[in-house]
Write a protein that holds these residues in place. Structure first.
Motif, PDB file in Angstrom:
ATOM      1  N   PHE A   1       0.809  -1.224   0.000  1.00 21.58           N
ATOM      2  CA  PHE A   1       0.000   0.000   0.000  1.00 21.58           C
ATOM      3  C   PHE A   1       0.841   1.273   0.000  1.00 21.58           C
ATOM      4  O   PHE A   1       0.416   2.322   0.481  1.00 21.58           O
ATOM      5  N   SER A   2       2.023   1.229  -0.595  1.00 21.53           N
ATOM      6  CA  SER A   2       2.886   2.414  -0.607  1.00 21.53           C
ATOM      7  C   SER A   2       2.310   3.573  -1.410  1.00 21.53           C
ATOM      8  O   SER A   2       2.713   4.724  -1.217  1.00 21.53           O
ATOM      9  N   ALA A   3       1.380   3.293  -2.340  1.00 21.82           N
ATOM     10  CA  ALA A   3       0.747   4.360  -3.120  1.00 21.82           C
ATOM     11  C   ALA A   3      -0.578   4.799  -2.505  1.00 21.82           C
ATOM     12  O   ALA A   3      -1.388   5.447  -3.170  1.00 21.82           O
ATOM     13  N   ASN A   4      -0.788   4.446  -1.246  1.00 23.84           N
ATOM     14  CA  ASN A   4      -1.977   4.867  -0.503  1.00 23.84           C
ATOM     15  C   ASN A   4      -1.504   5.811   0.606  1.00 23.84           C
ATOM     16  O   ASN A   4      -1.232   5.383   1.727  1.00 23.84           O
ATOM     17  N   PRO A   5      -1.362   7.113   0.304  1.00 21.42           N
ATOM     18  CA  PRO A   5      -0.754   8.033   1.268  1.00 21.42           C
ATOM     19  C   PRO A   5      -1.501   8.132   2.590  1.00 21.42           C
ATOM     20  O   PRO A   5      -0.886   8.321   3.642  1.00 21.42           O
ATOM     21  N   GLU A   6      -2.822   7.988   2.550  1.00 15.48           N
ATOM     22  CA  GLU A   6      -3.594   8.065   3.793  1.00 15.48           C
ATOM     23  C   GLU A   6      -3.256   6.894   4.713  1.00 15.48           C
ATOM     24  O   GLU A   6      -3.077   7.065   5.926  1.00 15.48           O
TER      25      GLU A   6
END
Length: 585
Positions: A328-333
């Protein structure tokens, strides 16, 4: 004479048409094609238009008119060729849309000034698409995610006799695996033996545990090390080239396998896996998102619910489901939830890495492990999302700060290197190397292509280009070169000193840490079975790849990710196929 004029006018018409099509603008492709193509040319002659979720029919017709991606790439005049990239052979419709604004998929990660036909278009009315009837399909194994772990699991299960389908939410396959640059760690391989490299499973296990702060699940770390050579052999058998062996941070010896010349491993492996899946006619569906894993009353997994881009929701019944949807590295939240100090930090990941697979697993009772362990990579090109592979440092590059001084052992673990850069003025540093390093690693040429590299004929010239004190930079490089000559880095104890930096030209890339990898995810057994919160395994549910926790502990060593995806993908595929065989009447 008149025939010659006619030929010239026809040629001009083609040129003008091409210019209109490629200049961008407010008209969508369907409008731009008026007078040149009909609806039937794209969608077929059926009275009811039906578009499959993967848009295979439309793509086939695009290729029929315009040529293959490779053929289009040869015609490109742009500085950055949009039809020839590490993404490989992808669908035309990943970028080009008939009735809505087109958008170059490259822009998911790169800030290119890239024009595309219909890029400023407003949606137009398309002919109504025939709605699919409520349907349910049946296969043996559903694989969620089309990265290296998903492809590996699918190929393995197929070869063991299972009927398999791969479901991928993005418009292209490959996932983060496609972006992997450095290589694949493995111990006791034939390539190491040919090069006289002494390595062992126990040493790889020890390095992995040490790099992970001993937070790793020891059993999973041993599976990684013990099966690594077999995974390299498996890929080689499929046609991959992993004959070049280098070293990345945290490794005691050279064990990072990559294509000859040091080319990027991810794009190469992805193409090999795509080719092998195609040869087996494995059903791969992009633009399709699994929204729910289905269970029976006894808690056994029975299939999935899928939302297709065009077909809507439908059910696939299956005896086994493999989650291989990544981290989930592209899920900043979510990153900020677990690590508030990383809020606002850029990521090196592709846009699909949002943790959906982990959510699907926990929704049916799966437990998670190490969710707070998020890796930031020390060398993401400043001002971009482009990862500068650790192999550049492994082949001899050094890190210097804005004062022109080294400040860290370049081959320490990623967490320590990142912390050291963040402690410098401006929280960035320069990766400095010479022409010898450049020629030793093929993928470095790509950074020049992306205009990420500063250069100078001498170190003094380079210092002027990056605005650091010339005398200090010259002294820093001289000190490093002496360490190489003496085989002893007295100042920072760098363990591997492959070459001095003496061959002009000299180069620098400004780098800063970025969110790169999530070590946490679904809890699994050594057989890739998903473990529930009560400690039992969830019947029929497997997981592999970055969306699982326990293999890497607090910090993943460079080169261990591809190794993990292939090894645990194979295990998940084998065990899913075995389950299918054991439950057949």
């Amino acid at each position: 004479m008149s025939s010659r004029i006619g030929i010239v006018l026809a040629a001009l018409l083609v040129l003008v048409s091409a210019t209109v099509l490629w200049a961008g603008g407010s008209e969508p492709l369907a409008k731009l094609h008026e007078g040149k193509a009909t609806c039937a040319d794209c969608h077929g002659s059926s009275k009811k238009i039906s578009v499959d979720d993967s848009e295979k029919g439309v793509n086939k017709n695009c290729v029929g008119c315009h040529g293959t991606l490779a053929e289009m790439g040869k015609k490109s005049q742009e500085e950055v060729n949009p039809h020839k990239s590490h993404l490989g052979d992808i669908n035309c419709t990943a970028c080009h849309h008939g009735h809505t604004a087109s958008w170059a998929y490259c822009l998911s990660c790169h800030p290119f000034d890239m024009k595309i036909a219909g890029g400023g278009a407003t949606p137009t009315m398309a002919a109504p698409v025939a709605k699919a009837k409520k349907r349910a399909e049946k296969v043996d194994v559903v694989v969620i995610g089309a990265g290296a772990a998903g492809f590996t699991a699918a190929i393995t299960a197929h070869d063991a006799g299972a009927k398999v389908v791969i479901i991928e939410k993005q418009p292209i396959t490959g996932g983060n695996s496609m972006l992997a640059a450095g290589g694949m760690n493995a111990a006791e391989t034939t390539f190491q033996k040919e090069k006289g490299i002494a390595d062992s499973v126990d040493l790889m296990y020890k390095d992995t545990m040490t790099g992970g702060g001993n937070l790793n699940d020891p059993a999973l770390a041993m599976v990684l090390a013990k099966n690594s050579a077999g995974s390299v052999a498996w890929l080689t058998g499929l046609g991959a080239d992993l004959s070049d062996v280098g070293r990345m941070g945290g490794a005691s010896v050279n064990r990072t396998h990559r294509p000859k010349g040091g080319a990027a491993v991810g794009a190469h492996i992805t193409e090999v896996l795509r080719k092998n899946a195609a040869q087996r006619n494995i059903d791969i569906r992009v633009n399709s998102k699994v929204v729910k894993i289905l269970e029976d009353k006894k808690g056994r997994v029975t299939g999935v619910r899928v939302a297709g881009k065009h077909s809507g929701e439908y059910t696939i019944n299956a005896k086994a489901v493999i989650i291989a949807a990544g981290g989930f590295s592209a899920n900043p939240e979510r990153v900020a939830y677990y690590r508030p100090e990383y809020k606002g930090m850029t990521t090196s990941n592709q846009p699909g890495a949002t943790g959906d697979g982990i959510d699907l697993g926990t929704a049916v009772g799966g437990d998670v492990k190490d969710m707070k362990e998020i890796q930031i990579h020390p060398t993401v090109a400043a001002g971009s999302r482009t990862l500068i592979t650790e192999a550049v440092r492994g082949n001899g590059a050094i890190l210097v700060n804005h004062d022109g001084k080294r400040f860290v052992n370049e081959l320490t673990t990623r967490d320590k290197a990142s912390a050291a850069i963040l402690a410098q003025k401006g929280q960035t540093a320069y990766l400095v190397f010479d022409d010898g390093v450049r020629k030793s690693l093929k993928q470095i040429d790509g950074y020049f292509h992306l205009n990420l590299v500063q250069q100078g004929a001498t170190l003094k010239d380079l210092a002027a280009a990056i605005k650091v004190p010339a005398e200090t930079l010259e002294a820093t490089v001289a000190s490093y070169n002496k360490g190489v000559d003496d085989k002893n880095d007295a100042e920072f104890k760098r363990p591997d000193l492959p070459r001095p930096l003496r061959t002009a030209k000299y180069y620098a890339i400004e780098v800063k840490p970025g969110v790169h990898y999530t070590m946490g995810g679904l809890k699994i057994t050594t057989g890739s079975e998903v473990v529930a919160k009560d400690g039992r395994t969830i019947a029929g549910l497997f997981a592999a790849g970055e969306g699982t926790g326990g293999v890497h502990g607090k910090n993943r060593l460079g080169g261990n990710s591809i190794s993990q995806t292939i090894t645990f993908g194979r295990i998940a595929g084998e065990n899913a196929a075995r389950l299918v065989k054991n439950t057949r009447p």
